[in-house]
Scaffold this active site. Structure first.
Site, PDB file in Angstrom:
ATOM      1  N   GLU A   1       3.292  19.654  -0.402  1.00 29.92           N
ATOM      2  CA  GLU A   1       3.883  20.020   0.879  1.00 29.92           C
ATOM      3  C   GLU A   1       3.238  21.309   1.396  1.00 29.92           C
ATOM      4  O   GLU A   1       3.002  22.243   0.632  1.00 29.92           O
ATOM      5  CB  GLU A   1       5.380  20.236   0.640  1.00 29.92           C
ATOM      6  CG  GLU A   1       6.156  20.867   1.747  1.00 29.92           C
ATOM      7  CD  GLU A   1       7.569  21.235   1.313  1.00 29.92           C
ATOM      8  OE1 GLU A   1       8.416  21.404   2.208  1.00 29.92           O
ATOM      9  OE2 GLU A   1       7.823  21.358   0.092  1.00 29.92           O
TER      10      GLU A   1
ATOM     11  N   ASP B   1       3.469  32.501 -14.978  1.00 24.33           N
ATOM     12  CA  ASP B   1       2.247  33.167 -14.501  1.00 24.33           C
ATOM     13  C   ASP B   1       2.591  33.995 -13.262  1.00 24.33           C
ATOM     14  O   ASP B   1       1.990  33.858 -12.201  1.00 24.33           O
ATOM     15  CB  ASP B   1       1.172  32.133 -14.191  1.00 24.33           C
ATOM     16  CG  ASP B   1      -0.218  32.742 -14.047  1.00 24.33           C
ATOM     17  OD1 ASP B   1      -0.387  33.944 -14.356  1.00 24.33           O
ATOM     18  OD2 ASP B   1      -1.148  32.017 -13.635  1.00 24.33           O
TER      19      ASP B   1
END
Length: 308
Positions: free
Chosen positions: A111, A212
C-alpha cells in the site's frame, strides 16, 4: 560514532540521487502489476536504501509502493511481508499487496502511504501498546533478515539462551569469516558463556518487536498515526527494541517519557542496552566492515568488565 556516520552517508546518498534527477523506472513493473491483475497507468522511481530499489506505481486501484531486489530470491521479501502482517495487528503498517519473483528479481508490493515525520509521544505510546501484548515465547517461526543479513528463527522459553544462540553467536561466526580480530571473537564467546549473569534478577517477557527501529523505518500518516515499515520482526525482550532506538538516535525525550509512562524500564536496562546493541553493531560490521569492528570490541570488553 561510526555507526551513525554510515547511516548518515546512506541518507546523504539518497538526497544526492534525488537532486541528480528522477530514478529510472523499474522495467519489471508491468509484469509485476500483471501478476497482481492490476492495470499499470504509470510509475516513478524513488530510489531506495542500501538493500532494495523502490518505485511508486500508479494503478487502477490507486498508487502502490514497489520494492525490488535483483538476484535476491532467498525469501527476504516474503519474510518481510509476514513481519508486517504480524505487526499490523497492533500498530499501523503498510498493507501487503503481493510478494514474489519475476525473472530472478524479488519484489514486494505494498500500500502507498503519504508519510511525514512522526510525533515522538504518539510513537512512544504506540510502541508501548505493541510491546504490552503478551506473546507465547521468544523467537520467530522462521528465519528472516536484519538488513541484508540472515536473522535466525526458532522459538525458546529462555531469552538469554535464545539471544546467545540465535543472535550473538551467529553474528560472531560471520564476523570471524569477515576478518574480525581473534581477540574480539574470543571475548565475544566469553561474553556469550556468561550471558545469564545479565539476567540474574530480571525476567523479561516475550514481546513482539519491530526489530530494526532506526530513524528511517517509521513515519506518520497525515492524522498523526505512527507507521512502521522495513521490519526485522520477532518476539524478544522489549528492551532490545528500545536499546536500538538509542543506538542511532533520532527520537526525542517525548518518546521515552510516553513509553515509560505505560511500560517503565527495569533499572538494569542501562547495562543491558549495550548487550542488545552489540547485536546491531556486529551486524553492521558484517554488512559494512570498517570501524564497526573496533566499536564491537569496545562494547564486548565493557560488558565483560560489568561482570567483574
Amino acid at each position: 560514532m561510526a555507526a551513525h556516520t554510515t547511516y548518515q552517508s546512506i541518507l546523504d546518498d539518497a538526497v544526492e540521487r534525488l537532486r541528480a534527477g528522477p530514478v529510472p523506472a523499474n522495467p519489471l513493473a508491468e509484469s509485476i502489476a500483471a501478476r497482481g491483475r492490476l492495470t499499470l497507468a504509470g510509475q516513478r522511481g524513488i530510489g531506495g536504501g542500501c538493500i532494495a530499489d523502490a518505485a511508486r506505481l500508479e494503478t487502477d486501484t490507486g498508487p502502490l509502493f514497489l520494492k525490488t531486489h535483483p538476484d535476491r530470491d532467498d525469501g527476504m521479501f516474503p519474510a518481510e511481508a509476514r513481519g508486517l502482517e504480524a505487526l499490523s495487528e497492533r500498530i499501523r503498517t503498510p498493507q501487503v499487496v503481493a510478494s514474489g519473483s519475476v525473472d530472478g528479481t524479488a519484489y514486494l508490493l505494498l500500500e502507498w502511504l503519504d508519510l511525514g515525520p512522526v510525533d515522538d509521544v504518539a510513537l512512544g505510546e504506540a510502541m508501548a501498546e505493541l510491546h504490552a501484548e503478551p506473546q507465547a515465547s521468544f523467537g520467530w517461526p522462521e528465519d528472516n533478515f536484519i538488513g541484508a543479513m540472515p536473522q535466525l528463527g526458532g522459538e525458546d522459553d529462555d531469552w538469554a539462551r535464545f539471544y546467545a544462540e540465535k543472535r550473538l553467536a551467529p553474528q560472531l561466526d560471520w564476523a570471524a569469516e569477515r576478518g574480525l580480530s581473534a581477540r574480539t571473537i574470543d571475548a565475544g564467546h566469553e561474553l556469550i558463556e556468561t550471558l545469564s549473569a545479565f539476567f540474574s534478577d530480571y525476567r523479561p517477557h516475550p514481546a513482539l518487536i519491530h526489530g530494526d527501529m532506526w530513524g528511517a523505518n517509521h513515519g506518520a500518516l497525515t492524522d498523526g498515526t505512527p507507521v512502521l515499515f522495513d521490519p526485522a520482526t520477532y518476539r524478544a525482550d522489549r528492551e532490545a527494541e528500545i536499546a536500538m532506538t538509542e543506538l542511532f538516535g533520532g527520537l526525542g525525550p517525548g518518546f521515552y517519557q510516553a513509553y515509560g509512562a505505560q511500560l517503565p524500564l527495569d533499572p538494569g536496562y542501562r547495562t543491558r542496552k549495550g548487550l542488545y546493541n552489540l547485536y546491531h553493531v556486529l551486524n553492521h560490521f558484517n554488512l559494512f566492515g570498517g570501524g564497526y569492528g573496533r566499536q564491537a570490541d569496545g562494547m564486548i570488553h565493557r560488558l565483560l568488565a560489568e561482570l567483574h
